[in-house]
Design a protein around this motif. Structure first.
Motif, PDB file in Angstrom:
ATOM      1  N   TYR A 229      14.051  -2.566 -18.023  1.00  0.00           N
ATOM      2  CA  TYR A 229      15.449  -2.995 -18.128  1.00  0.00           C
ATOM      3  C   TYR A 229      15.865  -3.364 -16.712  1.00  0.00           C
ATOM      4  CZ  TYR A 229      15.433  -0.753 -22.724  1.00  0.00           C
ATOM      5  OH  TYR A 229      15.151  -0.405 -24.016  1.00  0.00           O
TER       6      TYR A 229
ATOM      7  N   PHE B 158      18.208  -5.649 -13.717  1.00  0.00           N
ATOM      8  CA  PHE B 158      19.571  -6.085 -13.419  1.00  0.00           C
ATOM      9  C   PHE B 158      19.626  -6.713 -12.026  1.00  0.00           C
ATOM     10  CE2 PHE B 158      21.286  -3.554 -16.924  1.00  0.00           C
ATOM     11  CZ  PHE B 158      20.335  -2.563 -17.057  1.00  0.00           C
TER      12      PHE B 158
ATOM     13  N   LYS C 207      21.378  -9.439 -16.602  1.00  0.00           N
ATOM     14  CA  LYS C 207      20.424  -8.401 -16.991  1.00  0.00           C
ATOM     15  C   LYS C 207      19.343  -8.974 -17.893  1.00  0.00           C
ATOM     16  CE  LYS C 207      23.193  -7.062 -21.022  1.00  0.00           C
ATOM     17  NZ  LYS C 207      23.987  -5.981 -21.663  1.00  0.00           N
TER      18      LYS C 207
ATOM     19  N   ARG D 235      15.905   0.303 -14.575  1.00  0.00           N
ATOM     20  CA  ARG D 235      16.010   1.635 -15.171  1.00  0.00           C
ATOM     21  C   ARG D 235      14.608   2.242 -15.224  1.00  0.00           C
ATOM     22  NH1 ARG D 235      20.676   3.381 -16.767  1.00  0.00           N
ATOM     23  NH2 ARG D 235      22.413   1.956 -17.118  1.00  0.00           N
TER      24      ARG D 235
ATOM     25  N   LEU E 258      13.027   9.090 -16.956  1.00  0.00           N
ATOM     26  CA  LEU E 258      12.930  10.442 -16.430  1.00  0.00           C
ATOM     27  C   LEU E 258      11.895  11.210 -17.236  1.00  0.00           C
ATOM     28  CD1 LEU E 258      16.737  11.002 -15.907  1.00  0.00           C
ATOM     29  CD2 LEU E 258      15.015  10.697 -14.142  1.00  0.00           C
TER      30      LEU E 258
ATOM     31  N   TYR F 107      15.788  10.337 -21.176  1.00  0.00           N
ATOM     32  CA  TYR F 107      16.776   9.650 -20.363  1.00  0.00           C
ATOM     33  C   TYR F 107      16.111   8.725 -19.354  1.00  0.00           C
ATOM     34  CZ  TYR F 107      19.933  13.250 -22.163  1.00  0.00           C
ATOM     35  OH  TYR F 107      20.663  14.083 -22.976  1.00  0.00           O
ATOM     36  N   ASN F 108      16.924   7.853 -18.774  1.00  0.00           N
ATOM     37  CA  ASN F 108      16.449   7.049 -17.649  1.00  0.00           C
ATOM     38  C   ASN F 108      17.530   7.026 -16.586  1.00  0.00           C
ATOM     39  OD1 ASN F 108      18.260   4.665 -17.980  1.00  0.00           O
ATOM     40  ND2 ASN F 108      17.131   4.404 -19.883  1.00  0.00           N
ATOM     41  N   LYS F 109      17.151   6.602 -15.403  1.00  0.00           N
ATOM     42  CA  LYS F 109      18.108   6.475 -14.313  1.00  0.00           C
ATOM     43  C   LYS F 109      18.034   5.078 -13.723  1.00  0.00           C
ATOM     44  CE  LYS F 109      15.095   8.488 -10.761  1.00  0.00           C
ATOM     45  NZ  LYS F 109      14.996   9.584  -9.748  1.00  0.00           N
ATOM     46  N   LEU F 110      19.097   4.645 -13.073  1.00  0.00           N
ATOM     47  CA  LEU F 110      19.219   3.296 -12.537  1.00  0.00           C
ATOM     48  C   LEU F 110      18.994   3.345 -11.034  1.00  0.00           C
ATOM     49  CD1 LEU F 110      19.991   0.344 -13.201  1.00  0.00           C
ATOM     50  CD2 LEU F 110      22.363   0.979 -12.734  1.00  0.00           C
ATOM     51  N   ILE F 111      17.932   2.674 -10.583  1.00  0.00           N
ATOM     52  CA  ILE F 111      17.633   2.670  -9.148  1.00  0.00           C
ATOM     53  C   ILE F 111      17.676   1.248  -8.614  1.00  0.00           C
ATOM     54  CG2 ILE F 111      16.249   4.774  -9.292  1.00  0.00           C
ATOM     55  CD1 ILE F 111      13.753   3.001  -9.006  1.00  0.00           C
ATOM     56  N   PHE F 112      17.960   1.137  -7.314  1.00  0.00           N
ATOM     57  CA  PHE F 112      18.193  -0.149  -6.690  1.00  0.00           C
ATOM     58  C   PHE F 112      17.150  -0.444  -5.612  1.00  0.00           C
ATOM     59  CE2 PHE F 112      22.299  -1.737  -8.143  1.00  0.00           C
ATOM     60  CZ  PHE F 112      22.734  -0.657  -8.892  1.00  0.00           C
ATOM     61  N   GLY F 113      16.911  -1.744  -5.422  1.00  0.00           N
ATOM     62  CA  GLY F 113      16.118  -2.174  -4.293  1.00  0.00           C
ATOM     63  C   GLY F 113      16.925  -2.100  -3.001  1.00  0.00           C
TER      64      GLY F 113
ATOM     65  N   TYR G 270      26.424   7.112  -6.173  1.00  0.00           N
ATOM     66  CA  TYR G 270      25.435   6.571  -5.251  1.00  0.00           C
ATOM     67  C   TYR G 270      25.934   6.729  -3.817  1.00  0.00           C
ATOM     68  CZ  TYR G 270      23.107   4.114  -9.118  1.00  0.00           C
ATOM     69  OH  TYR G 270      22.430   3.804 -10.277  1.00  0.00           O
TER      70      TYR G 270
ATOM     71  N   GLN H 126      23.441  11.609 -11.703  1.00  0.00           N
ATOM     72  CA  GLN H 126      23.774  10.829 -12.885  1.00  0.00           C
ATOM     73  C   GLN H 126      24.145  11.798 -14.007  1.00  0.00           C
ATOM     74  OE1 GLN H 126      21.079   7.601 -13.936  1.00  0.00           O
ATOM     75  NE2 GLN H 126      21.363   7.996 -16.121  1.00  0.00           N
TER      76      GLN H 126
ATOM     77  N   MET I 249      22.656   4.546 -21.623  1.00  0.00           N
ATOM     78  CA  MET I 249      21.510   4.588 -20.728  1.00  0.00           C
ATOM     79  C   MET I 249      20.876   3.222 -20.484  1.00  0.00           C
ATOM     80  SD  MET I 249      20.550   7.494 -19.439  1.00  0.00           S
ATOM     81  CE  MET I 249      21.146   9.153 -19.561  1.00  0.00           C
TER      82      MET I 249
END
Lengths: 117, 113
Positions: free
Chosen positions: A32, A34, A49, A94, A97, A102-108, B35, B48, B98
């Motif tokens: 997923y 973005f 997205k 995303r 975990l 669940y999942n988490k949203l991480i950024f470059g 964040y 989160q 999510m």
């Protein structure tokens, strides 16, 4: 490890020329993906997205992104750059975990786009 | 539709003092994120929430940072005691769930002197 990478710190392009901002990812399962843009002293603004479906995704302000599963990439593109597109661009993904579904949203780390008149 | 609200916008404190940030997410959004964005870097996820439960806080420095989400709506992030390296912009975001996009507030710029 699950991650997202933006290999270029800065991209310079002349106004009117096409632009590309690169993003690659590494995730387990379906990605997923973005793109966000950040102007000075502002929060992040959602651009577009990819969840599923067509590999070419269209977003706000004339931006689009191409999902390439074999190259694990999601590059941001625009056919004709404007000076006002100058900003910081972030790719995000995303990542699952370990428990709970669940999942988490991480950024470059971000890419600074400079469009010159 | 109202966006994500954060306060204060700016805060200057001395090291070893405490500080708290507040976030009101978009109505109906179950997922809330905090964040930390240090100048010139990408946002780093601190914590989160899914409704009022924590789903990830692996990068939260728990000896000094704490966060809660009251009744699954508003959230506060606290730092006690603050260090110089905590100087950053703290961004709150929320999403419906999510797998949807997150929407961000304007952020709180913290300067620790």
């Amino acid at each position: 490890a699950q991650s997202v990478a933006q290999p270029e710190d800065q991209v310079n392009v002349a106004e009117g020329n096409p632009l590309t901002v690169k993003c690659t990812y590494s995730v387990s399962g379906n990605p997923y993906l973005f793109w966000y843009v950040q102007y000075p002293n502002r929060g992040l603004q959602f651009l577009l997205k990819y969840i599923t479906g067509d590999n070419l995704v269209k977003g706000s302000y004339g931006f689009e992104a191409e999902f390439n599963k074999s190259q694990t990439s999601f590059h941001l593109k625009k056919p004709s750059a404007l000076v006002s597109d100058s900003a910081l661009y972030f790719c995000a993904v995303r990542v699952d975990l370990l428990s709970g579904g669940y999942n988490k949203l991480i950024f470059g780390a971000g890419t600074r786009l400079a469009v010159h008149p | 539709e109202a966006g994500v609200a954060q306060s204060p916008r700016y805060k200057i404190i001395e090291k070893r003092q405490s500080v708290a940030f507040w976030c009101n997410p978009i109505s109906g959004h179950a997922t809330l994120y905090w964040y930390q964005q240090i100048l010139g870097q990408g946002p780093k996820l601190l914590i989160q929430f899914q409704n009022n439960g924590v789903v990830d806080d692996s990068q939260l420095p728990k000896d000094r940072f704490s966060a809660e989400r009251l009744k699954g709506v508003d959230s506060t992030l606290k730092i006690q005691p603050a260090k110089l390296e905590d100087s950053a912009v703290y961004l709150c975001a929320s999403s419906l769930g999510m797998n949807t996009e997150a929407f961000f507030g304007q952020g709180t710029r913290l300067t620790v002197v």
